[in-house]
Structures are given as structure tokens and as C-alpha cells.
Design an enzyme around this catalytic site. Structure first.
Site, short mmCIF file in Angstrom:
data_model
loop_
_atom_site.label_atom_id
_atom_site.label_comp_id
_atom_site.label_asym_id
_atom_site.label_seq_id
_atom_site.Cartn_x
_atom_site.Cartn_y
_atom_site.Cartn_z
N THR A 193 1.07 -1.39 0.10
CA THR A 193 0.06 -0.06 0.14
C THR A 193 0.79 1.33 -0.23
O THR A 193 1.89 1.17 0.38
CB THR A 193 -0.74 0.08 1.32
OG1 THR A 193 -1.68 -1.15 1.26
CG2 THR A 193 -1.54 1.38 1.56
N ARG A 221 -12.94 -8.88 -1.25
CA ARG A 221 -12.11 -8.52 0.08
C ARG A 221 -11.95 -7.15 0.06
O ARG A 221 -11.20 -6.82 -0.98
CB ARG A 221 -10.97 -9.42 0.25
CG ARG A 221 -10.27 -9.24 1.33
CD ARG A 221 -9.10 -8.34 1.21
NE ARG A 221 -8.17 -8.19 2.47
CZ ARG A 221 -7.42 -7.21 2.61
NH1 ARG A 221 -7.03 -6.39 1.63
NH2 ARG A 221 -6.46 -7.18 3.57
N VAL A 222 -12.00 -6.55 1.04
CA VAL A 222 -11.57 -4.98 1.45
C VAL A 222 -10.95 -5.20 2.56
O VAL A 222 -11.28 -5.48 3.88
CB VAL A 222 -12.79 -4.06 1.40
CG1 VAL A 222 -12.53 -2.65 1.47
CG2 VAL A 222 -13.69 -4.14 -0.02
N GLY A 223 -9.70 -4.38 2.52
CA GLY A 223 -8.80 -4.29 3.60
C GLY A 223 -8.99 -2.96 4.44
O GLY A 223 -10.34 -2.32 4.29
N THR A 243 -0.17 0.75 6.48
CA THR A 243 -0.01 -0.34 5.63
C THR A 243 0.43 -1.71 6.44
O THR A 243 1.15 -1.51 7.25
CB THR A 243 1.19 0.11 4.54
OG1 THR A 243 1.52 -1.17 3.76
CG2 THR A 243 2.48 -0.06 5.37
N THR A 245 -1.28 -5.83 7.63
CA THR A 245 -2.26 -6.97 7.41
C THR A 245 -3.57 -6.24 7.63
O THR A 245 -3.91 -5.83 9.07
CB THR A 245 -2.28 -7.98 8.43
OG1 THR A 245 -1.76 -7.41 9.76
CG2 THR A 245 -0.94 -8.89 8.02
N GLY A 246 -4.51 -5.92 6.66
CA GLY A 246 -5.39 -4.96 6.65
C GLY A 246 -6.63 -5.24 7.80
O GLY A 246 -7.11 -4.46 8.47
N1 ASP Z 1 -3.36 -2.91 4.09
C1 ASP Z 1 -3.50 -3.48 2.82
C2 ASP Z 1 -4.70 -4.21 2.64
O1 ASP Z 1 -4.89 -4.91 3.78
C3 ASP Z 1 -2.23 -4.19 2.27
C4 ASP Z 1 -1.03 -3.35 2.32
O2 ASP Z 1 -0.75 -2.48 3.32
O3 ASP Z 1 -0.24 -3.50 1.32
O4 ASP Z 1 -5.48 -4.13 1.77
#
Ligand code: ASP
Length: 325
Positions: A193, A221-223, A243, A245-246
Site C-alpha cells: 500500500t 475482500r476489502v482491507g 500499511t 495486514t488490513g
Molecule cells: N493494508 C492493505 C490491505 O490490507 C495491504 C497493504 O498494506 O499492502 O489491503
């Protein structure tokens, strides 16, 4: 009056110590520097924090090195689904889009939602139709394609889980030899991200975040990225972009918690952010990092992974970028 400042990130993750590539490292640091210079210019010209973070994230989306816009990762089905958010700390106005598949710059759509709609979070085809009506650029899915992300998706599909296990040194060395270059942060163990936070000369704060999500994610899936308070937050105390593990960033309301601890417990920006990244997130196996700025222009960039692409530029000062801890 604070010295206006912008900070950016391009994702956190595992460093490929085994097969470091100096040229590849330079590509990343140069890209980060260019984006910081552009954001710094907006602030130096008297632009708002909101304009600076929008411009920085737009440029990061256009850069194929990062997992946002062009260069985004693929879903399990081999499609692209992008998320982005932007928030203005001065007004608490916010805009976000989720699961968009045809927008060149999701952050510009998020900004349009913020400025030209009554909504905060707008998803999928509806968000795309809105963005199109606002005159924003649509692209075909091939626009997002990069060979590196495609290869990464193939590797991820070959394993059972959502994300690949850490590479061992031998595998990395083989990959390096084959590809001719290896990213400083292992692309298979990276949260790619992008984000920006800024404090402008008036002391107003803003944050923006954009992502392709995680490689091989399930369709739909939405983070945390488009979730205000999780992947992106700004008020008159702090601006934060996350940024990692969403799901864990959503469960800890990570971005908002930095500001809340400052407001309600009187903690400093640095200590609030440290508690979120080094204590709250690891307690539920959350990995990643965040960037944050307060209205005095203090900046903190904590992460609990080995590295995070990141940088800071204060108006009038040279820009600084870092990859490792
Ligand atoms: N936080 C983002 C998500 O979970 C992933 C990332 O940080 O690359 O979609």
C-alpha cells in the site's frame, strides 16, 4: 506556525537480505524522492495538506514499483480491485472508494467523493460511474499489469494460503539470478500500500492511502485502506496512513487510535504510534507500519516488519528516504 512537512510510505515488509540489489534499491529510493519533491513543492507553493497528500499518492499510484494503481497486485481470480481513501483533518471531511477496477487513480476518485458527494465510502461499479461522471480517467485492466505482480500472483496461487511464506536465501538467490533484480523488500512478503500524510503551513493535517490490497486476495475482500480510522485518518491532532495486514488494522482501528491516544491520554505522536504498531497490532498478529504527523509538524514512521519504504520532506529542507529499520 509549523514548518510544512509531508511524509510518504510505499509499504512495509520482509527485507531480502539474501540477495540485495543496489540498482533495484536505487530505483525505489529515487521514486520515493521524486514523489516527496512533488509533495514538498505543493506545500512550498502554499498548497494545502490535502492537496499535497492527494498529489503524492496519485504519483505513487502511477509508479509501477508500488502496489497501488499501476503495479497493483492481483486477486485470486487474476483481476484487480483497488481501494483508496483521503481525509482532511481540518474539516473531518473524508472520501473513499473500494473494489474499483477501472480507475487509473483511485485516490482522485476518493478526493472527488470527499469534495463532490454526500458520501464517505463508495464501492465497485457505483464508485466507477461516479468517478466517470466527475471526468476522471478510466483504464482497461491491462493498465495495472506488471510482470512482477503477475509472477508473484502465480507463486501465491501455487501455495495454499493468502500470502506466501518467507523466502529462504536459496530461493531468493535463484529468483535474483533469474530475474536479474530483487526488490529490497521481498515482494511476496510485503504490504505494498502507498500513503501520505502532511501538515501545511497553516497547521492543517491530511492523510491519503491507496492499495491493490493483498496478493491472491479473495474477490470482494476489502482491507483497511478505504476504512476511515483504520488505514487512513486525519483530524486536528494527527494524520495517519497505514500499511500492513488490513484485517488487524481494522480490528484495532489503528489510524484513529494514534490520534485518540494523543487527544484523550495526552501521549505524544511518537508514543501513540509506537503503542499501536509495537503493542496493539502484534498482540493480534498484525504486521506492518504507519506514518503519522501532528499539527506541530512532528513526524513518526514506526513499523514492526524489517523494512518500510518511507520518506519525509520538510519545506526548505532536503528530502530523506529510508527502506530498512
Ligand atoms: N493494508 C492493505 C490491505 O490490507 C495491504 C497493504 O498494506 O499492502 O489491503
Amino acid at each position: 506556525m509549523p514548518q510544512a512537512v509531508i511524509a510518504i510510505h510505499g509499504g512495509a515488509g520482509t527485507i531480502t537480505r539474501a540477495a540485495m540489489d543496489a540498482n533495484r534499491e536505487r530505483e525505489y529510493t529515487t521514486a520515493l524522492e521524486q514523489v516527496l519533491l512533488a509533495g514538498q513543492r505543493v506545500l512550498a507553493d502554499g498548497g494545502s495538506a490535502l492537496d499535497a497528500v492527494t498529489e503524492a499518492v496519485r504519483l505513487l499510484e502511477d509508479c509501477p514499483l508500488f502496489n497501488a494503481g499501476r503495479g497493483a497486485v492481483l486477486t485470486h481470480d487474476g483481476t484487480y480491485e483497488l481501494d483508496a481513501a483521503v481525509m482532511n483533518g481540518a474539516t473531518l471531511d473524508a472520501g473513499a472508494v473500494a473494489c474499483v477496477k477501472r480507475l487509473r487513480n483511485p485516490v482522485l476518485a476518493a478526493r472527488a467523493v470527499l469534495e463532490r458527494s454526500e458520501l464517505v465510502l463508495f464501492a465497485a461499479e457505483g464508485a466507477e460511474a461516479f468517478a466517470e461522471a466527475q471526468g476522471l480517467e478510466l483504464v482497461a485492466p491491462e493498465y495495472y499489469f506488471t510482470q512482477a505482480r503477475h509472477d508473484q500472483w502465480v507463486r501465491a496461487r501455487a501455495t495454499s494460503g493468502m500470502a506466501l511464506l518467507d523466502h529462504d536465501a536459496a530461493a531468493l538467490a535463484a529468483q535474483a539470478a533469474q530475474a536479474g533484480a530483487v526488490d529490497p523488500i521481498d515482494p511476496d512478503n510485503k504490504f505494498g500500500t502507498v500513503g501520505a500524510v502532511a501538515c501545511d503551513a497553516a497547521g492543517n493535517l491530511a492523510a491519503a492511502t491507496s492499495t491493490g490490497g493483498v496478493t491472491n486476495k479473495q474477490v470482494g475482500r476489502v482491507g483497511d485502506t478505504p476504512i476511515i480510522g483504520a488505514g487512513c485518518y486525519a483530524d486536528d491532532v494527527a494524520a495517519v496512513s497505514s500499511t500492513g495486514t488490513g484485517e488487524m488494522f481494522i480490528r484495532t482501528v489503528a489510524a484513529y487510535d494514534v490520534s485518540a491516544q494523543m487527544r484523550y491520554a495526552g501521549l505524544s505522536l511518537e508514543e501513540s504510534a509506537r503503542r499501536v504498531v509495537m503493542e496493539k497490532l502484534p498482540a493480534i498478529s498484525g504486521r506492518g507500519g504507519l506514518i503519522a504527523v501532528d499539527r506541530a509538524g512532528n513526524v513518526t514512521l514506526p513499523f514492526n516488519t524489517e523494512g518500510m519504504y518511507r520518506g519525509v520532506a520538510r519545506v526548505g529542507d532536503p528530502v530523506n528516504v529510508w527502506i530498512y529499520g
